[in-house]
Structures are given as structure tokens and as C-alpha cells.
Write an enzyme that holds these catalytic residues in place. Structure first.
Site, short mmCIF file in Angstrom:
data_model
loop_
_atom_site.label_atom_id
_atom_site.label_comp_id
_atom_site.label_asym_id
_atom_site.label_seq_id
_atom_site.Cartn_x
_atom_site.Cartn_y
_atom_site.Cartn_z
N ARG A 20 0.81 -1.35 0.11
CA ARG A 20 -0.10 0.08 0.13
C ARG A 20 1.11 1.27 -0.14
O ARG A 20 1.64 1.32 0.86
CB ARG A 20 -0.85 0.15 1.15
CG ARG A 20 -2.16 -1.04 1.25
CD ARG A 20 -3.02 -0.84 2.25
NE ARG A 20 -3.96 -1.90 2.42
CZ ARG A 20 -4.64 -2.03 3.37
NH1 ARG A 20 -4.97 -1.60 4.28
NH2 ARG A 20 -5.64 -3.16 3.18
N SER A 111 -8.40 -0.86 0.90
CA SER A 111 -9.41 -1.40 2.00
C SER A 111 -10.14 -0.04 2.48
O SER A 111 -10.80 0.62 1.68
CB SER A 111 -8.57 -1.92 3.25
OG SER A 111 -9.72 -2.56 4.19
N HIS A 112 -10.16 0.18 3.58
CA HIS A 112 -10.53 1.44 4.22
C HIS A 112 -10.02 2.99 4.19
O HIS A 112 -10.44 3.68 4.83
CB HIS A 112 -11.07 1.08 5.81
CG HIS A 112 -9.84 0.75 6.40
ND1 HIS A 112 -9.12 -0.19 6.39
CD2 HIS A 112 -9.12 1.44 7.61
CE1 HIS A 112 -8.29 -0.27 7.32
NE2 HIS A 112 -8.27 0.64 7.85
N LYS A 124 -2.48 -6.75 -3.56
CA LYS A 124 -2.11 -7.82 -2.82
C LYS A 124 -2.22 -9.10 -3.78
O LYS A 124 -3.20 -9.31 -4.58
CB LYS A 124 -2.95 -7.95 -1.52
CG LYS A 124 -4.34 -8.20 -1.62
CD LYS A 124 -4.76 -8.51 -0.24
CE LYS A 124 -6.27 -8.73 0.01
NZ LYS A 124 -6.79 -9.43 1.24
N ASP A 275 -17.04 -1.25 4.30
CA ASP A 275 -15.91 -0.16 3.64
C ASP A 275 -15.61 -0.05 2.24
O ASP A 275 -16.20 -0.78 1.59
CB ASP A 275 -14.57 -0.54 4.72
CG ASP A 275 -14.05 -1.75 4.37
OD1 ASP A 275 -14.84 -2.76 3.70
OD2 ASP A 275 -12.77 -2.22 4.47
N ASP A 277 -13.40 -1.79 0.39
CA ASP A 277 -13.23 -3.08 -0.53
C ASP A 277 -14.34 -4.16 -0.07
O ASP A 277 -14.21 -5.18 -0.22
CB ASP A 277 -11.94 -3.44 -0.29
CG ASP A 277 -11.51 -4.18 1.02
OD1 ASP A 277 -11.99 -3.75 1.87
OD2 ASP A 277 -10.62 -4.93 0.89
N ASP A 279 -14.93 -5.48 3.11
CA ASP A 279 -14.69 -6.58 4.12
C ASP A 279 -14.86 -6.20 5.38
O ASP A 279 -14.69 -6.97 6.48
CB ASP A 279 -13.18 -7.03 4.07
CG ASP A 279 -12.15 -6.24 4.17
OD1 ASP A 279 -12.35 -4.98 4.31
OD2 ASP A 279 -10.93 -6.46 3.97
N ARG A 280 -15.04 -4.93 5.89
CA ARG A 280 -15.46 -4.50 7.06
C ARG A 280 -16.95 -4.23 7.47
O ARG A 280 -17.79 -3.84 6.49
CB ARG A 280 -14.56 -3.29 7.35
CG ARG A 280 -13.11 -3.80 7.62
CD ARG A 280 -12.23 -2.47 8.20
NE ARG A 280 -10.89 -2.93 8.23
CZ ARG A 280 -9.97 -2.37 9.19
NH1 ARG A 280 -10.45 -1.43 10.06
NH2 ARG A 280 -8.69 -2.66 8.92
N GLU A 361 -12.50 -9.46 14.41
CA GLU A 361 -11.49 -8.89 15.01
C GLU A 361 -12.08 -7.54 15.50
O GLU A 361 -13.18 -7.17 15.09
CB GLU A 361 -10.55 -8.34 13.71
CG GLU A 361 -9.72 -9.52 12.86
CD GLU A 361 -9.05 -8.86 11.88
OE1 GLU A 361 -7.62 -9.59 11.64
OE2 GLU A 361 -9.26 -8.06 11.23
N GLU A 362 -11.40 -7.09 16.35
CA GLU A 362 -12.12 -5.87 17.02
C GLU A 362 -12.26 -4.64 16.05
O GLU A 362 -12.85 -3.52 16.37
CB GLU A 362 -11.31 -5.21 18.29
CG GLU A 362 -9.81 -5.16 18.08
CD GLU A 362 -9.40 -3.82 17.63
OE1 GLU A 362 -10.17 -3.07 17.67
OE2 GLU A 362 -8.34 -3.80 16.93
N LYS A 374 -12.47 -11.51 5.61
CA LYS A 374 -13.42 -10.90 6.22
C LYS A 374 -14.66 -10.21 5.40
O LYS A 374 -14.09 -10.08 3.92
CB LYS A 374 -12.90 -9.99 7.32
CG LYS A 374 -12.01 -8.92 6.83
CD LYS A 374 -11.59 -8.16 7.97
CE LYS A 374 -10.49 -7.02 7.43
NZ LYS A 374 -9.26 -7.66 7.66
#
Length: 541
Positions: A20, A111-112, A124, A275, A277, A279-280, A361-362, A374
Site C-alpha cells: 500500500r 481497504s478502508h 495484494k 468499507d 473493499d 470486508d469490514r 477482529e475488534e 473478512k
């Protein structure tokens, strides 16, 4: 096919989520080409095999898709599956890899993180199980980037990636696929769509913020078209290269408008977000925010209500800093509970071995064995399935859960941009104290145990040490200290604070009040103010 001479860059070390950097960094001459060629050079046996390519649609996504297609053809892949428009959410890409038996996949995402001409981009590699490449592969990629001398690319016009269908690219088949169809089909096998459809038909209202990111088309197709949610249920549903100027991170800062709406007088029944991509996730019921740690526990406790999990769970896994709420669910269900280091890759072995079914995950990532990433929308759909079967609002389900299992009050305090030497000194001083801490009192709290978390993978026997300092107190509360990231801007100290209240305790406290003694204990034990000069965290989540 052309072989192009190049020179190495010294900063292409992939992290747990790939490489990234800012877009202008990726736009340097041959920067993308070098990294993709290094991926291919680190793999064996892919000649004639299938590769999956797609990304979250952020700025520079389309250009890198074209580069990756031409380099895949020049390097000997037989077929590439690419999402229409270059779009594939990260969980959808994992599913495509698994469903079609692909050799692996290149996922273009940060991601986010924000997107745009001067914002973030990422590349990735995911392996054949659909999950992120393990460290042995990412280390090989990095080693190759430091010595690369040339790359292979096909000299050809750009491929039409906007029209579904098949074309030939230098003898390699390029198949442009509907990015949503396979994923939506998988969700229908896991969840009770008729029950959810009936709930929406009965007047159930929902607000879903796709944050102008990759999940928009998936949420629109599934929620509005297949499940019958009202038009407009999905907000910011069109993926944009700059995410519409939004920061595509589904938390209470960047999704504040959704939170305020859910706490308001005419709130929908349920609110959620995903988010950049896909995954959250963010879960908000009417008048209640469900923390990611609590969401993991509640999903695990109720997963049997969804057809895909009716047979029960093999086990539950969580990252070490995630609250122990899920541990109590695993204990009651009589299934394995696995505490891993931070990083989704650690869940992959457990899922592949059939030891765990649900992971979390938190930091707002939740998923299951349906893919190896995720999956934000999956978590939302499982919540909808539970709401449809139980016929109770999210707040009632959460409160009933606490009455049964107790409540893990939880917060994360981030101290950003700390002097690196000061941060390292703080951690080393804490490590030196660990042997003498058990049995000591810190304010009203008594230390039961203290350690520097190390993980032994039960599948492959690998070990990961120095993953965070844990201080556990009598009664089930704890404080965890971790350093996350170092560099020119210093280090980030993350302090995870968790207070356990048993089922017959006070379950309705405000989180800062419930954690007050632990926050004070964290300061006393780590000497945060004395060692860093900071009197309060920069971010509290």
C-alpha cells in the site's frame, strides 16, 4: 510478448494486506510492473491456470487492471477472470477464486483508506484457498522486488473490461464476469432469504451506507432487489474512484450521519455500513451501537438460526485484542476457541483445517468459512437473518445476550505519532515488569496474570511472538498494549481496555464509566504520560 528492462525499488515490502502506497508512488515508472512481475516470479506451476483480478474501484484501479491482464498473458496464465469494470469486493474475489478453482488472485485495494489521485492504492496476492498470501510468499515477493531486472508484458490494446463476455489476449482467455452474481448466489445458500424478505415486506426499515465504495452494487442487488428492501435503503451505493470524498471506514467517526440517524426519533429498525473493499462492517440497531467484539459474540451465539450454520459451529476464532465476549459463547456451545495474533491470515489455517467456523477482529472485520477473507455484507445478512427469525430488535437481542453471558465493556485508545524510542522504551519497561505483576494491586484491581502474547499455530506449528502485552485482572477484565506501525511519523501505541461485568452485574453503564479504573491502571502500569508526554489518546474507538 515483450521483455522490458527495469531497476528495483527498495520499498516494495508487502504487509499483511499487500503493498500500500499513495497513488503517485504507484505511478512511478515500472513501479506496478515490478511488483506484479515479482508476484509471478515467486510462484510456481501457474502455466495455463486461472487467475482472478479485481479491485475496489478506487482511483488507478482500471489502469492497473490492464497492466495486470497484459502481464498475466505474457507470463503464461491460461485464463483470467476479471470483474466487470475491474470491480470485485475483497470477499467476492475470495469467493471467485474458490468457486472456479483459480490458482490465485490479484486484488487491487487499500481497504478502508481514502481514494483519489493523491490518496491510497494497494496490490495484494491471494492464494488458491482464497485467502491472503502467507508470509513465506510475501517474503519471497519482497526478496524478488529487490533484485528484479526485467518484466514480461504483452504489447496489445487495452481489453474491454466493461462488457461481460470472453475475449482472447495473446492466447490467454479473458473472461469479464458479473462481479456480484457469484457472491449473491453464495449468500442465498447461507441465509434464509424468504424469512428476511418477509420481514422487509412487513414494514421493516433499514439504512445501509455503502460509502461510495465496492459494496454498493452487492448491497443494492441483495438487499433491494433480492430481499425486497425499499428503494433507497442503500445509500452512497455507486462506487466512485475517490469514494465521493468520503473516508470509506465504517466507524462512528466516518459514518456519524448513520449513527445520528439510528439514535434519532424516527430511526430505521437497523443500520449498517461497509468499507472501501467490502470486508469490514458497522452494525447499529435502533438506539444501540453493537461493538465489533460484541457483534462477533452475538453472531456466533445465534448463527444456528441461519441455514448455512444450522449444523452448529466447529469453533470460534478472534484476534487477541478482540474482547473475550466470544469466548463465553464458545464455552457454552462446547466448541473450540482460538485466540490469534492480529491479522486475518492467522484465521486461514483454522478455517482450512475445519477447526473454526466464525472469526472476528475488534477492528470491524467478521467472517466465516464461506470465504477466506473478512466479509462486511455477510455479517449484515447474518444479523438480518437473526432479526427475522427472533422477531426482536437488535437492542433487545444485545441486552438478552448480556443477561445470559455478561457484558464485556470495551474501548481502544490510540496514541498516534509517538516518538519511536519513547514507544519502544514504554513497551520494554512493561515487559520487564511482567514477571512481578501477578498478585499485585493497581488501584482497586488485582493482577491475575501478565504476559507478552505468543501464538502457536495448532495447524502448522508455526509460532508468532511479541504480539502484544496482556495484563489480566481478577474478575475477567484486562488491558492490552500493542505498538502498531513505526516510521518517520513515529509509532502508534494502541491500548485495548476491557471490563467484564457478569450477568447479574450492572449491564447498563456508560462505557467510559465502566472502564475508568482500567484506564487509570493502564496509565499507572505503562507510565504513558511520563514516557510519551501524552495526557490523552488521539482516537478512542
Amino acid at each position: 510478448m515483450t521483455i522490458v528492462a527495469t531497476t528495483p525499488y527498495d520499498d516494495q515490502k508487502p504487509g499483511t494486506s499487500g503493498l500500500r502506497k499513495k497513488v503517485p508512488h504507484f505511478q512511478q515508472p515500472n513501479y506496478v510492473h515490478n511488483f506484479i512481475q515479482s508476484i509471478f516470479d515467486s510462484l510456481e506451476g501457474f502455466e495455463g491456470k486461472t487467475l482472478v483480478i479485481g479491485g475496489d474501484g478506487r482511483f488507478y484501479n482500471r489502469e492497473v487492471v490492464q497492466i495486470a491482464l497484459k502481464m498475466a498473458a505474457a507470463n503464461g496464465f491460461g485464463r483470467v477472470l476479471v470483474g466487470q469494470g475491474g470491480l470485485l469486493s475483497t470477499p467476492a474475489a475470495s469467493n471467485v477464486i474458490r468457486k472456479y478453482g483459480a490458482f490465485g488472485g490479484i486484488i487491487l485495494s487499500a481497504s478502508h483508506n481514502p481514494g483519489g489521485p493523491t490518496e491510497d492504492f494497494g496490490i495484494k496476492y491471494n492464494i488458491g484457498n482464497g485467502g491472503p498470501a502467507p508470509e513465506r510468499i510475501t517474503e519471497a515477493i519482497y526478496a524478488r522486488t529487490k533484485e528484479i531486472e526485467d518484466y514480461k508484458i504483452l504489447e496489445a490494446p487495452d481489453v474491454d473490461i466493461d462488457t461481460i463476455g470472453t475475449t482472447d489476449l495473446g492466447g490467454m482467455t479473458v473472461e469479464v464476469i458479473d462481479p456480484v452474481a457469484d457472491y449473491a448466489e453464495l449468500m442465498e445458500t447461507l441465509f434464509d432469504f424468504p424469512a428476511i424478505r418477509a420481514m422487509f415486506a412487513g414494514g421493516f426499515r433499514m439504512a445501509f451506507d455503502a460509502m461510495s465504495a465496492a459494496t454498493g452494487p452487492y448491497a443494492t442487488e441483495i438487499l433491494e432487489h433480492r430481499l425486497g428492501a425499499a428503494a433507497g435503503t442503500v445509500r452512497n451505493g455507486i462506487p466512485l474512484p475517490d469514494f465521493g470524498g468520503h473516508h470509506p471506514d465504517p466507524n462512528l467517526v466516518y459514518a456519524k450521519a448513520l449513527y445520528d440517524e439510528m439514535m434519532g426519533p424516527d430511526a430505521p429498525d437497523f443500520g449498517a455500513a461497509s468499507d472501501g473493499d467490502g470486508d469490514r462492517n458497522l452494525i447499529i440497531g435502533r438506539d444501540i451501537f453493537i461493538t465489533p467484539s460484541d457483534s462477533l459474540a452475538m453472531l456466533a451465539a445465534n448463527a444456528h438460526l441461519a441455514p448455512g450454520y444450522a449444523a452448529g459451529l466447529a469453533g470460534i476464532a478472534r484476534s487477541m485484542p478482540t474482547s473475550a465476549a466470544a469466548d463465553r459463547v464458545a464455552e457454552k456451545l462446547g466448541v473450540g476457541m482460538y485466540e490469534t495474533p492480529t491479522g486475518w491470515k492467522f484465521f486461514g489455517n483454522l478455517l482450512d483445517a475445519g477447526l473454526a467456523t466464525i472469526c472476528g477482529e475488534e477492528s470491524a472485520g467478521t467472517g466465516s468459512n464461506h470465504v477466506r477473507e473478512k466479509d462486511g455484507l455477510w455479517a449484515v445478512l447474518l444479523w438480518l437473518n437473526i432479526l427475522a427469525v427472533r422477531k426482536e430488535p437488535a437492542k433487545a437481542i444485545a441486552e438478552a445476550h448480556w443477561r445470559e453471558y455478561g457484558r464485556n465493556y470495551y474501548a481502544r485508545h490510540d496514541y498516534e505519532g509517538i516518538d519511536t524510542d519513547a514507544a519502544n522504551g514504554l513497551v520494554e519497561a512493561l515487559r520487564a515488569k511482567l514477571p512481578d505483576l501477578p498478585g499485585t494491586k493497581v488501584g482497586p484491581l488485582t493482577v491475575a496474570a501478565a504476559d507478552d502474547f505468543a501464538y502457536l499455530d495448532p495447524v502448522d506449528g508455526s509460532t508468532s511472538s511479541h504480539q502484544g502485552i496482556r495484563i489480566l485482572f481478577e474478575g475477567g477484565s484486562r488491558v492490552v498494549f500493542r505498538l502498531s506501525g513505526t516510521g518517520t511519523s513515529g509509532a502508534t501505541l494502541r491500548v485495548y481496555i476491557e471490563a467484564y461485568e457478569p450477568p447479574d452485574g450492572n449491564l447498563g453503564l456508560e462505557v467510559p464509566d465502566a472502564l475508568a479504573d482500567l484506564i487509570a491502571a493502564a496509565e499507572t502500569l505503562a507510565q504513558i504520560k511520563e514516557r510519551t508526554g501524552r495526557t490523552e489518546p488521539d482516537v478512542i474507538t
